[in-house]
Motif scaffolding. Structure first.
Motif, PDB file in Angstrom:
ATOM      1  N   TRP A 282      50.355  29.468  54.561  1.00  0.00           N
ATOM      2  CA  TRP A 282      49.245  30.352  54.941  1.00  0.00           C
ATOM      3  C   TRP A 282      47.923  29.727  54.528  1.00  0.00           C
ATOM      4  CZ3 TRP A 282      49.946  36.278  54.140  1.00  0.00           C
ATOM      5  CH2 TRP A 282      51.100  36.714  54.801  1.00  0.00           C
ATOM      6  N   ALA A 283      46.867  30.030  55.270  1.00  0.00           N
ATOM      7  CA  ALA A 283      45.520  29.601  54.889  1.00  0.00           C
ATOM      8  C   ALA A 283      45.093  30.341  53.622  1.00  0.00           C
ATOM      9  CB  ALA A 283      44.533  29.905  56.018  1.00  0.00           C
ATOM     10  N   GLU A 284      44.352  29.662  52.756  1.00  0.00           N
ATOM     11  CA  GLU A 284      43.854  30.280  51.518  1.00  0.00           C
ATOM     12  C   GLU A 284      42.793  31.326  51.857  1.00  0.00           C
ATOM     13  OE1 GLU A 284      44.539  29.827  48.203  1.00  0.00           O
ATOM     14  OE2 GLU A 284      46.186  28.466  48.691  1.00  0.00           O
ATOM     15  N   PRO A 285      42.896  32.539  51.316  1.00  0.00           N
ATOM     16  CA  PRO A 285      41.858  33.551  51.553  1.00  0.00           C
ATOM     17  C   PRO A 285      40.613  33.234  50.731  1.00  0.00           C
ATOM     18  CG  PRO A 285      43.529  34.398  50.069  1.00  0.00           C
ATOM     19  CD  PRO A 285      43.994  33.053  50.503  1.00  0.00           C
ATOM     20  N   ARG A 286      39.465  33.722  51.187  1.00  0.00           N
ATOM     21  CA  ARG A 286      38.205  33.523  50.465  1.00  0.00           C
ATOM     22  C   ARG A 286      37.792  34.828  49.802  1.00  0.00           C
ATOM     23  NH1 ARG A 286      33.474  31.898  53.766  1.00  0.00           N
ATOM     24  NH2 ARG A 286      32.479  32.183  51.760  1.00  0.00           N
ATOM     25  N   GLY A 287      37.739  34.832  48.468  1.00  0.00           N
ATOM     26  CA  GLY A 287      37.227  35.981  47.745  1.00  0.00           C
ATOM     27  C   GLY A 287      38.224  37.078  47.458  1.00  0.00           C
ATOM     28  N   TYR A 288      39.505  36.845  47.733  1.00  0.00           N
ATOM     29  CA  TYR A 288      40.524  37.855  47.463  1.00  0.00           C
ATOM     30  C   TYR A 288      41.883  37.186  47.476  1.00  0.00           C
ATOM     31  CZ  TYR A 288      41.533  37.680  52.468  1.00  0.00           C
ATOM     32  OH  TYR A 288      41.882  37.259  53.718  1.00  0.00           O
ATOM     33  N   ALA A 289      42.925  37.923  47.168  1.00  0.00           N
ATOM     34  CA  ALA A 289      44.299  37.439  47.272  1.00  0.00           C
ATOM     35  C   ALA A 289      45.031  38.276  48.318  1.00  0.00           C
ATOM     36  CB  ALA A 289      45.007  37.561  45.922  1.00  0.00           C
ATOM     37  N   ASN A 290      45.940  37.645  49.044  1.00  0.00           N
ATOM     38  CA  ASN A 290      46.743  38.389  50.018  1.00  0.00           C
ATOM     39  C   ASN A 290      47.692  39.354  49.334  1.00  0.00           C
ATOM     40  OD1 ASN A 290      45.963  37.460  52.673  1.00  0.00           O
ATOM     41  ND2 ASN A 290      46.694  35.465  52.005  1.00  0.00           N
ATOM     42  N   GLY A 291      48.142  39.003  48.153  1.00  0.00           N
ATOM     43  CA  GLY A 291      49.048  39.863  47.407  1.00  0.00           C
ATOM     44  C   GLY A 291      49.063  39.468  45.948  1.00  0.00           C
ATOM     45  N   VAL A 292      49.416  40.423  45.091  1.00  0.00           N
ATOM     46  CA  VAL A 292      49.479  40.201  43.645  1.00  0.00           C
ATOM     47  C   VAL A 292      50.686  40.950  43.107  1.00  0.00           C
ATOM     48  CG1 VAL A 292      48.301  40.561  41.434  1.00  0.00           C
ATOM     49  CG2 VAL A 292      46.950  40.065  43.480  1.00  0.00           C
ATOM     50  N   ALA A 293      51.446  40.287  42.244  1.00  0.00           N
ATOM     51  CA  ALA A 293      52.515  40.940  41.495  1.00  0.00           C
ATOM     52  C   ALA A 293      52.089  40.918  40.030  1.00  0.00           C
ATOM     53  CB  ALA A 293      53.842  40.213  41.676  1.00  0.00           C
ATOM     54  N   ALA A 294      52.207  42.053  39.335  1.00  0.00           N
ATOM     55  CA  ALA A 294      51.777  42.139  37.944  1.00  0.00           C
ATOM     56  C   ALA A 294      52.691  43.083  37.176  1.00  0.00           C
ATOM     57  CB  ALA A 294      50.340  42.629  37.861  1.00  0.00           C
ATOM     58  N   THR A 295      52.789  42.860  35.867  1.00  0.00           N
ATOM     59  CA  THR A 295      53.560  43.757  35.018  1.00  0.00           C
ATOM     60  C   THR A 295      52.665  44.272  33.905  1.00  0.00           C
ATOM     61  OG1 THR A 295      54.320  41.914  33.648  1.00  0.00           O
ATOM     62  CG2 THR A 295      55.752  42.581  35.459  1.00  0.00           C
ATOM     63  N   GLY A 296      52.913  45.516  33.478  1.00  0.00           N
ATOM     64  CA  GLY A 296      52.144  46.112  32.392  1.00  0.00           C
ATOM     65  C   GLY A 296      51.840  47.577  32.661  1.00  0.00           C
ATOM     66  N   ARG A 297      50.899  48.131  31.878  1.00  0.00           N
ATOM     67  CA  ARG A 297      50.470  49.530  32.019  1.00  0.00           C
ATOM     68  C   ARG A 297      49.533  49.650  33.215  1.00  0.00           C
ATOM     69  NH1 ARG A 297      46.062  52.254  28.451  1.00  0.00           N
ATOM     70  NH2 ARG A 297      46.131  54.369  29.238  1.00  0.00           N
ATOM     71  N   GLN A 298      49.859  50.513  34.152  1.00  0.00           N
ATOM     72  CA  GLN A 298      49.067  50.664  35.369  1.00  0.00           C
ATOM     73  C   GLN A 298      47.945  51.680  35.166  1.00  0.00           C
ATOM     74  OE1 GLN A 298      51.466  51.333  38.869  1.00  0.00           O
ATOM     75  NE2 GLN A 298      53.111  50.063  38.054  1.00  0.00           N
ATOM     76  N   ILE A 299      46.777  51.339  35.692  1.00  0.00           N
ATOM     77  CA  ILE A 299      45.606  52.210  35.641  1.00  0.00           C
ATOM     78  C   ILE A 299      45.131  52.408  37.074  1.00  0.00           C
ATOM     79  CG2 ILE A 299      43.241  52.451  34.794  1.00  0.00           C
ATOM     80  CD1 ILE A 299      44.173  50.313  32.624  1.00  0.00           C
ATOM     81  N   PHE A 300      44.960  53.655  37.473  1.00  0.00           N
ATOM     82  CA  PHE A 300      44.534  53.978  38.827  1.00  0.00           C
ATOM     83  C   PHE A 300      43.158  54.625  38.759  1.00  0.00           C
ATOM     84  CE2 PHE A 300      49.127  54.143  38.539  1.00  0.00           C
ATOM     85  CZ  PHE A 300      49.507  53.298  39.568  1.00  0.00           C
ATOM     86  N   VAL A 301      42.174  53.983  39.386  1.00  0.00           N
ATOM     87  CA  VAL A 301      40.809  54.508  39.393  1.00  0.00           C
ATOM     88  C   VAL A 301      40.535  55.087  40.773  1.00  0.00           C
ATOM     89  CG1 VAL A 301      38.364  53.953  39.138  1.00  0.00           C
ATOM     90  CG2 VAL A 301      40.054  52.830  37.666  1.00  0.00           C
ATOM     91  N   ALA A 302      40.198  56.364  40.802  1.00  0.00           N
ATOM     92  CA  ALA A 302      39.875  57.042  42.061  1.00  0.00           C
ATOM     93  C   ALA A 302      38.677  56.380  42.722  1.00  0.00           C
ATOM     94  CB  ALA A 302      39.573  58.518  41.792  1.00  0.00           C
ATOM     95  N   GLY A 303      38.516  56.619  44.003  1.00  0.00           N
ATOM     96  CA  GLY A 303      37.393  56.061  44.731  1.00  0.00           C
ATOM     97  C   GLY A 303      36.070  56.397  44.058  1.00  0.00           C
ATOM     98  N   GLN A 304      35.291  55.358  43.807  1.00  0.00           N
ATOM     99  CA  GLN A 304      33.977  55.522  43.179  1.00  0.00           C
ATOM    100  C   GLN A 304      32.895  55.240  44.208  1.00  0.00           C
ATOM    101  OE1 GLN A 304      33.541  56.641  39.856  1.00  0.00           O
ATOM    102  NE2 GLN A 304      35.678  57.072  40.367  1.00  0.00           N
ATOM    103  N   ILE A 305      31.881  56.079  44.207  1.00  0.00           N
ATOM    104  CA  ILE A 305      30.759  55.923  45.134  1.00  0.00           C
ATOM    105  C   ILE A 305      29.518  55.526  44.347  1.00  0.00           C
ATOM    106  CG2 ILE A 305      31.745  57.470  46.866  1.00  0.00           C
ATOM    107  CD1 ILE A 305      29.909  59.680  45.823  1.00  0.00           C
ATOM    108  N   GLY A 306      28.425  55.350  45.046  1.00  0.00           N
ATOM    109  CA  GLY A 306      27.207  54.826  44.454  1.00  0.00           C
ATOM    110  C   GLY A 306      26.325  55.826  43.752  1.00  0.00           C
ATOM    111  N   TRP A 307      26.923  56.797  43.086  1.00  0.00           N
ATOM    112  CA  TRP A 307      26.101  57.684  42.261  1.00  0.00           C
ATOM    113  C   TRP A 307      26.402  57.432  40.791  1.00  0.00           C
ATOM    114  CZ3 TRP A 307      28.111  63.081  44.244  1.00  0.00           C
ATOM    115  CH2 TRP A 307      29.413  63.299  43.824  1.00  0.00           C
ATOM    116  N   ASN A 308      25.492  57.921  39.935  1.00  0.00           N
ATOM    117  CA  ASN A 308      25.636  57.678  38.499  1.00  0.00           C
ATOM    118  C   ASN A 308      26.593  58.689  37.872  1.00  0.00           C
ATOM    119  OD1 ASN A 308      24.148  60.087  38.042  1.00  0.00           O
ATOM    120  ND2 ASN A 308      22.219  58.970  37.918  1.00  0.00           N
ATOM    121  N   GLY A 309      26.739  58.626  36.566  1.00  0.00           N
ATOM    122  CA  GLY A 309      27.666  59.491  35.839  1.00  0.00           C
ATOM    123  C   GLY A 309      27.325  60.969  35.916  1.00  0.00           C
ATOM    124  N   GLN A 310      26.114  61.304  36.346  1.00  0.00           N
ATOM    125  CA  GLN A 310      25.705  62.701  36.518  1.00  0.00           C
ATOM    126  C   GLN A 310      25.788  63.129  37.979  1.00  0.00           C
ATOM    127  OE1 GLN A 310      23.829  60.489  34.393  1.00  0.00           O
ATOM    128  NE2 GLN A 310      25.284  61.340  32.932  1.00  0.00           N
TER     129      GLN A 310
END
Length: 136
Positions: free
Chosen positions: A14-42
């Motif tokens: 496959w051609a090498e992607p630019r700026g990302y990976a086609n896939g990743v395999a990882a092990t450990g504690r998973q953290i899921f962050v909900a969709g964040q938009i461009g507003w501040n903490g308030q």
């Protein structure tokens, strides 16, 4: 700074992607962050500029990761929801600069970007969600 056990999934023919990976395999504690938009903490928008909203969304992600003891290098998956793919493509260099400023130079992340008809918050121009994995 701990690094995760990460395997970039890249078939040899496959051609090498630019700026990302086609896939990743990882092990450990998973953290899921909900969709964040461009507003501040308030929940207030400080700008209607697309790149400024990307910067704020990335800062929001970084802050949420920190709550779990994670850093940007622990991100393994990122999904971008865009109102305007043409603006995303036209402002790619600016977005890349903001990305590196906030998250660093980690590109071993499985990324997806999709154009959507709308986001829940009317002033939002982008929404970004991530999955991260902390070492065990």
């Amino acid at each position: 700074m701990s690094t995760i056990s990460r395997q970039i999934l890249q078939p040899a023919d496959w051609a090498e992607p630019r700026g990302y990976a086609n896939g990743v395999a990882a092990t450990g504690r998973q953290i899921f962050v909900a969709g964040q938009i461009g507003w501040n903490g308030q929940c207030q928008f400080e700008s209607d500029d697309f790149v400024a909203q990307v910067r704020q969304a990335l800062w929001n992600i970084k802050a949420l990761l920190a709550e779990a003891g994670a850093n940007p290098e622990h991100i393994v998956r990122m999904t971008w929801y865009l109102l305007d793919k043409r603006e995303y493509l036209a402002r790619g260099r600016e977005i890349g600069t903001v990305y590196r400023e906030v998250l660093g130079r980690e590109y071993g992340i499985a990324m997806t970007a999709v154009q959507v008809a709308g986001l829940i918050e009317d002033r939002a121009k982008v929404e970004i969600e991530v999955t991260a994995v902390l070492p065990q």
